[in-house]
Design a protein around this motif. Structure first.
Motif, PDB file in Angstrom:
ATOM      1  N   GLY A 209     -46.525  52.929  -3.432  1.00  0.00           N
ATOM      2  CA  GLY A 209     -45.620  53.990  -3.962  1.00  0.00           C
ATOM      3  C   GLY A 209     -45.987  54.015  -5.946  1.00  0.00           C
ATOM      4  O   GLY A 209     -46.202  53.011  -6.808  1.00  0.00           O
ATOM      5  N   LEU A 210     -46.677  54.868  -6.118  1.00  0.00           N
ATOM      6  CA  LEU A 210     -46.870  54.891  -7.900  1.00  0.00           C
ATOM      7  C   LEU A 210     -46.397  55.321  -8.695  1.00  0.00           C
ATOM      8  O   LEU A 210     -45.393  56.397  -8.034  1.00  0.00           O
ATOM      9  CB  LEU A 210     -47.869  56.166  -7.849  1.00  0.00           C
TER      10      LEU A 210
ATOM     11  N   ASP B 267     -50.490  56.937  -1.582  1.00  0.00           N
ATOM     12  CA  ASP B 267     -49.531  56.877  -1.742  1.00  0.00           C
ATOM     13  C   ASP B 267     -48.823  57.492  -0.961  1.00  0.00           C
ATOM     14  O   ASP B 267     -48.969  58.883  -0.784  1.00  0.00           O
ATOM     15  CB  ASP B 267     -49.053  57.360  -2.934  1.00  0.00           C
TER      16      ASP B 267
ATOM     17  N   ARG C 238     -46.063  60.847  -1.688  1.00  0.00           N
ATOM     18  CA  ARG C 238     -46.681  61.939  -2.163  1.00  0.00           C
ATOM     19  C   ARG C 238     -47.414  62.618  -0.930  1.00  0.00           C
ATOM     20  O   ARG C 238     -48.352  63.660  -1.746  1.00  0.00           O
ATOM     21  CB  ARG C 238     -47.477  61.058  -3.509  1.00  0.00           C
TER      22      ARG C 238
END
Length: 143
Positions: free
Chosen positions: A79-80, A113, A116
């Motif tokens: 998770g960025l 990710d 996203r």
């Protein structure tokens, strides 16, 4: 250290704006079709590597780590923080990629990710030179 950013295609921008509704499933992306093979998932509880410290100190949420291509190509499912495709975040991501490449012994790697629906390919192209490329996928397929 030189970081070159590949151009994002207009189709990728349109897919991002539309929520990537028609994007490719993760398993059908170039990452798993062309770049990586023979992947094995690591046990995060037992995994210790310099890249882990870089990600933890950079607020990157580590969800899964796979080693591919004879254990030399890591795929970090994460998770960025912040949007990786927006130029305003380039300073953060350029620093993160430089630190990750160094911690990974100047070997190429990928960030996935899953929330996203984006893959960031970080290829080491020369002596401490990085080339970035992006691919979008259907985030729902990664869950």
């Amino acid at each position: 250290m030189i970081i070159r950013r590949s151009a994002i295609l207009a189709a990728a921008i349109i897919a991002l704006v539309s929520g990537a509704a028609c994007a490719t499933p993760l398993e059908a992306t170039a990452l798993y079709r062309e770049k990586a093979s023979g992947c094995r998932t690591l046990d995060l509880a037992a995994w210790s590597h310099p890249t882990r410290k870089v990600m933890e100190t950079s607020r990157v949420d580590i969800r899964k780590v796979e080693l591919c291509n004879g254990d030399v190509y890591p795929i970090f499912t994460v998770g960025l923080p912040g949007e990786p495709l927006v130029r305003v975040n380039d300073a953060y991501y350029n620093k993160l990629h430089a630190r990750m490449a160094e911690a990974n012994g100047w070997h190429s790697y990928a960030f996935v990710d899953a929330e996203r629906g984006v893959i960031i390919y970080v290829d080491v192209t020369g002596k401490r030179q990085l080339s970035l490329d992006y691919e979008e996928f259907d985030a729902a397929s990664a869950k």
